[in-house]
Design a protein around this motif. Structure first.
Motif, PDB file in Angstrom:
ATOM      1  N   ARG A 122      12.612 -54.138  43.800  1.00  0.00           N
ATOM      2  CA  ARG A 122      11.825 -54.795  42.749  1.00  0.00           C
ATOM      3  C   ARG A 122      12.246 -56.244  42.597  1.00  0.00           C
ATOM      4  O   ARG A 122      11.396 -57.123  42.427  1.00  0.00           O
ATOM      5  CB  ARG A 122      11.990 -54.032  41.440  1.00  0.00           C
ATOM      6  CG  ARG A 122      11.307 -54.661  40.235  1.00  0.00           C
ATOM      7  CD  ARG A 122       9.831 -54.313  40.160  1.00  0.00           C
ATOM      8  NE  ARG A 122       9.187 -54.962  39.046  1.00  0.00           N
ATOM      9  CZ  ARG A 122       9.192 -54.529  37.805  1.00  0.00           C
ATOM     10  NH1 ARG A 122       9.783 -53.390  37.489  1.00  0.00           N
ATOM     11  NH2 ARG A 122       8.585 -55.200  36.866  1.00  0.00           N
TER      12      ARG A 122
ATOM     13  N   ALA B  99      10.650 -58.165  45.368  1.00  0.00           N
ATOM     14  CA  ALA B  99       9.209 -58.291  45.178  1.00  0.00           C
ATOM     15  C   ALA B  99       8.871 -59.243  44.033  1.00  0.00           C
ATOM     16  O   ALA B  99       7.884 -59.990  44.109  1.00  0.00           O
ATOM     17  CB  ALA B  99       8.591 -56.922  44.924  1.00  0.00           C
TER      18      ALA B  99
ATOM     19  N   LYS C 170       8.484 -62.897  44.840  1.00  0.00           N
ATOM     20  CA  LYS C 170       7.245 -63.292  45.531  1.00  0.00           C
ATOM     21  C   LYS C 170       5.992 -63.080  44.674  1.00  0.00           C
ATOM     22  O   LYS C 170       5.075 -63.893  44.699  1.00  0.00           O
ATOM     23  CB  LYS C 170       7.125 -62.508  46.835  1.00  0.00           C
ATOM     24  CG  LYS C 170       5.965 -62.944  47.698  1.00  0.00           C
ATOM     25  CD  LYS C 170       6.001 -62.331  49.067  1.00  0.00           C
ATOM     26  CE  LYS C 170       4.860 -62.872  49.907  1.00  0.00           C
ATOM     27  NZ  LYS C 170       4.895 -62.388  51.265  1.00  0.00           N
ATOM     28  N   TYR C 171       5.954 -61.977  43.920  1.00  0.00           N
ATOM     29  CA  TYR C 171       4.723 -61.604  43.219  1.00  0.00           C
ATOM     30  C   TYR C 171       4.816 -61.662  41.694  1.00  0.00           C
ATOM     31  O   TYR C 171       3.797 -61.537  41.022  1.00  0.00           O
ATOM     32  CB  TYR C 171       4.285 -60.195  43.625  1.00  0.00           C
ATOM     33  CG  TYR C 171       4.044 -60.065  45.111  1.00  0.00           C
ATOM     34  CD1 TYR C 171       2.934 -60.648  45.705  1.00  0.00           C
ATOM     35  CD2 TYR C 171       4.942 -59.387  45.920  1.00  0.00           C
ATOM     36  CE1 TYR C 171       2.708 -60.550  47.062  1.00  0.00           C
ATOM     37  CE2 TYR C 171       4.735 -59.280  47.289  1.00  0.00           C
ATOM     38  CZ  TYR C 171       3.619 -59.860  47.849  1.00  0.00           C
ATOM     39  OH  TYR C 171       3.408 -59.761  49.201  1.00  0.00           O
ATOM     40  N   GLY C 172       6.006 -61.765  41.145  1.00  0.00           N
ATOM     41  CA  GLY C 172       6.170 -61.826  39.693  1.00  0.00           C
ATOM     42  C   GLY C 172       6.492 -60.469  39.080  1.00  0.00           C
ATOM     43  O   GLY C 172       6.338 -59.423  39.706  1.00  0.00           O
TER      44      GLY C 172
ATOM     45  N   PRO D 103       2.962 -57.990  37.897  1.00  0.00           N
ATOM     46  CA  PRO D 103       2.256 -57.304  38.980  1.00  0.00           C
ATOM     47  C   PRO D 103       3.130 -56.263  39.703  1.00  0.00           C
ATOM     48  O   PRO D 103       2.656 -55.168  40.008  1.00  0.00           O
ATOM     49  CB  PRO D 103       1.846 -58.424  39.936  1.00  0.00           C
ATOM     50  CG  PRO D 103       1.857 -59.665  39.120  1.00  0.00           C
ATOM     51  CD  PRO D 103       2.924 -59.462  38.092  1.00  0.00           C
ATOM     52  N   THR D 104       4.381 -56.615  39.956  1.00  0.00           N
ATOM     53  CA  THR D 104       5.246 -55.648  40.650  1.00  0.00           C
ATOM     54  C   THR D 104       5.523 -54.443  39.767  1.00  0.00           C
ATOM     55  O   THR D 104       5.583 -53.316  40.246  1.00  0.00           O
ATOM     56  CB  THR D 104       6.568 -56.290  41.106  1.00  0.00           C
ATOM     57  OG1 THR D 104       7.255 -56.831  39.966  1.00  0.00           O
ATOM     58  CG2 THR D 104       6.336 -57.367  42.127  1.00  0.00           C
TER      59      THR D 104
END
Length: 149
Positions: A117, A120, A123-125, A128-129
């Motif tokens: 996590r 992730a 990269k994605y915030g 969203p994760t």
């Protein structure tokens, strides 16, 4: 015993989801015969409370102030809920082993899930994760608990 281990993996990501999943299974009648606290978990108020706890945990996970899942209190909660869920899903006579396996799986999965996590989120915030993780955890938890033995 595989259901106990799988529910431990779920608990490693979200500590309250196993309780909600076990409550759903108790209400649906898919727990092994004589599962501990089966009648209590099937009660609408208790089942609703378990679902509410899981929902609050999932919502709180998206907050910037949310603690990591590997803080000591988080690991204690995961140990307790996974032990109960592991015992509830294990066959009679193997409940202690089911609880132990679930706890080991939950603690190991907590660290692995936390690292994944964190990677992730970079990269994605966070939100969203967390939403993707919630969907995977909820779906997995319900699939494990609601699948008849």
């Amino acid at each position: 015993m595989i259901r106990s281990i799988l529910m431990g993996l779920v608990a490693g990501q979200r500590g309250m989801t196993p309780l909600a999943a076990i409550a759903a299974a108790a209400r649906r009648g898919t727990l092994p015969a004589g599962a501990p606290l089966q009648g209590l978990m099937a009660h609408p108020v208790i089942a609703g409370g378990a679902v509410a706890l899981a929902a609050v945990e999932m919502a709180g996970d998206k907050m910037k102030t949310a603690p990591d899942r590997i803080v000591p209190i988080g690991l204690v909660v995961r140990s307790i809920t996974s032990a109960y869920a592991g015992a509830a899903l294990a066959p009679r006579g193997q409940r202690a082993a089911g609880a132990a396996l679930a706890v080991v799986a939950a603690l190991g999965a907590s660290y692995v899930g936390w690292r994944l996590r964190c990677a992730a989120m970079g990269k994605y915030g966070q939100t969203p994760t967390g939403a993707v993780e919630d969907a995977a955890v909820l779906g997995s938890g319900l699939a494990v608990a609601l699948t008849p033995r």
